[in-house]
Design a protein around this motif. Structure first.
Motif, PDB file in Angstrom:
ATOM      1  N   GLU A   1       0.440   0.000   5.361  1.00 18.06           N
ATOM      2  CA  GLU A   1       1.591  -0.740   4.063  1.00 18.06           C
ATOM      3  C   GLU A   1       1.737   0.571   3.975  1.00 18.06           C
ATOM      4  OE1 GLU A   1       0.190  -2.303  -0.128  1.00 18.06           O
ATOM      5  OE2 GLU A   1      -1.441  -1.904   0.994  1.00 18.06           O
ATOM      6  N   VAL A   2       1.095   1.451   3.840  1.00 16.21           N
ATOM      7  CA  VAL A   2       2.539   2.623   3.229  1.00 16.21           C
ATOM      8  C   VAL A   2       3.248   2.414   3.892  1.00 16.21           C
ATOM      9  CG1 VAL A   2       2.553   5.164   3.118  1.00 16.21           C
ATOM     10  CG2 VAL A   2       0.671   4.606   2.627  1.00 16.21           C
ATOM     11  N   ARG A   3       3.756   2.505   5.979  1.00 17.90           N
ATOM     12  CA  ARG A   3       4.853   2.323   6.412  1.00 17.90           C
ATOM     13  C   ARG A   3       5.381   1.169   6.063  1.00 17.90           C
ATOM     14  NH1 ARG A   3       4.303   5.886  10.721  1.00 17.90           N
ATOM     15  NH2 ARG A   3       2.373   6.275  11.585  1.00 17.90           N
ATOM     16  N   GLU A   4       4.676  -0.111   5.930  1.00 14.50           N
ATOM     17  CA  GLU A   4       5.743  -0.707   5.568  1.00 14.50           C
ATOM     18  C   GLU A   4       6.396  -1.314   4.103  1.00 14.50           C
ATOM     19  OE1 GLU A   4       3.192  -4.784   6.100  1.00 14.50           O
ATOM     20  OE2 GLU A   4       1.789  -4.172   7.354  1.00 14.50           O
ATOM     21  N   ARG A   5       5.986  -0.539   3.860  1.00 18.29           N
ATOM     22  CA  ARG A   5       6.554  -0.395   2.430  1.00 18.29           C
ATOM     23  C   ARG A   5       7.747   0.793   2.060  1.00 18.29           C
ATOM     24  NH1 ARG A   5       4.216  -1.881  -2.970  1.00 18.29           N
ATOM     25  NH2 ARG A   5       5.463  -0.722  -3.659  1.00 18.29           N
ATOM     26  N   GLY A   6       7.634   0.948   2.618  1.00 18.17           N
ATOM     27  CA  GLY A   6       8.504   2.360   2.708  1.00 18.17           C
ATOM     28  C   GLY A   6       9.022   2.905   1.510  1.00 18.17           C
ATOM     29  N   ASP A   7       7.968   3.180   0.479  1.00 22.16           N
ATOM     30  CA  ASP A   7       8.406   3.642  -0.740  1.00 22.16           C
ATOM     31  C   ASP A   7       6.979   4.719  -1.283  1.00 22.16           C
ATOM     32  OD1 ASP A   7       6.795   1.594  -1.247  1.00 22.16           O
ATOM     33  OD2 ASP A   7       7.856   1.005  -3.627  1.00 22.16           O
ATOM     34  N   ALA A   8       6.305   4.893  -0.118  1.00 26.66           N
ATOM     35  CA  ALA A   8       5.761   5.232  -0.285  1.00 26.66           C
ATOM     36  C   ALA A   8       5.136   6.748   0.031  1.00 26.66           C
ATOM     37  CB  ALA A   8       3.984   3.961  -0.663  1.00 26.66           C
ATOM     38  N   SER A   9       4.201   7.438   0.597  1.00 23.37           N
ATOM     39  CA  SER A   9       3.861   8.704   1.000  1.00 23.37           C
ATOM     40  C   SER A   9       2.325   8.681   0.448  1.00 23.37           C
ATOM     41  CB  SER A   9       4.114   9.566   0.811  1.00 23.37           C
ATOM     42  OG  SER A   9       4.487  10.487  -0.318  1.00 23.37           O
ATOM     43  N   ILE A  10       1.885   9.357   1.747  1.00 21.09           N
ATOM     44  CA  ILE A  10      -0.153   9.852   1.784  1.00 21.09           C
ATOM     45  C   ILE A  10       0.190  11.451   1.425  1.00 21.09           C
ATOM     46  CG2 ILE A  10      -1.667   9.782   2.315  1.00 21.09           C
ATOM     47  CD1 ILE A  10      -1.064   7.217   4.137  1.00 21.09           C
TER      48      ILE A  10
END
Length: 180
Positions: free
Chosen positions: A29-38
């Motif tokens: 989901e982080v990859r799909e969103r494109g506006d998130a990081s971990i």
């Protein structure tokens, strides 16, 4: 790690295998969103967790959106999260930006997030500007809701829980430890 407006922050303490599962669950989901990081903070585990987590991040090919901060000592949960936020700020400053993430998800390392959980939390916070924080629903493996809101333990609450009599629970529900 990319400087994204949505930060998933995981504090690990001697639970590297669980933390890797948590990363794997939220990573698509982080990859799909494109506006998130971990950002994973190893809170001074001193058991090889930091090395295990670094290897897992590399094995998952997630270095672009997932970073690891290894602390020398265990600072506790709150200070571990604060150290993660300070690290995010440091990374932003080294990139010539002064930024805080718009949203931070404090994700426990023993959590396996369902697909869409991050987006549901972000969407809720975007729609409800008066909300300062939001939390997810905890589910059991069979999909049923696991209570996650509790009152402080009291003698009356412990008495109710020990007897577990429906009528008594209803009459004294304001003392019950488990909240609906």
């Amino acid at each position: 790690m990319n400087l994204a407006p949505v930060l998933v922050l995981i504090v690990n303490y001697r639970t590297a295998a669980l933390t890797v599962q948590a990363i794997k669950a939220v990573l698509p989901e982080v990859r799909e969103r494109g506006d998130a990081s971990i950002l994973v903070v190893d809170n001074g585990s001193c058991d090889g967790s930091a090395e295990t987590l670094a290897a897992a991040i590399e094995r998952l090919g997630a270095q672009d959106i997932c970073a690891l901060l290894a602390l020398a000592t265990n600072k506790g949960f709150a200070a571990g999260n604060n150290a993660g936020l300070i690290e995010y700020r440091r990374i932003a400053a080294s990139a010539g930006r002064e930024a805080w993430p718009d949203h931070v998800w404090l994700l426990n390392p023993d959590t396996i997030a369902e697909r869409g959980a991050l987006s549901a939390l972000v969407d809720f916070l975007e729609e409800k500007s008066e909300a300062g924080l939001a939390g997810g629903r905890c589910l059991r493996p069979d999909g049923s809701i696991r209570p996650s809101a509790f009152r402080f333990h009291t003698p009356v609450g412990e008495f109710i829980a020990a007897l577990d009599i429906g009528v008594l629970r209803r009459l004294l529900k304001r003392h019950d430890v488990v909240m609906p």
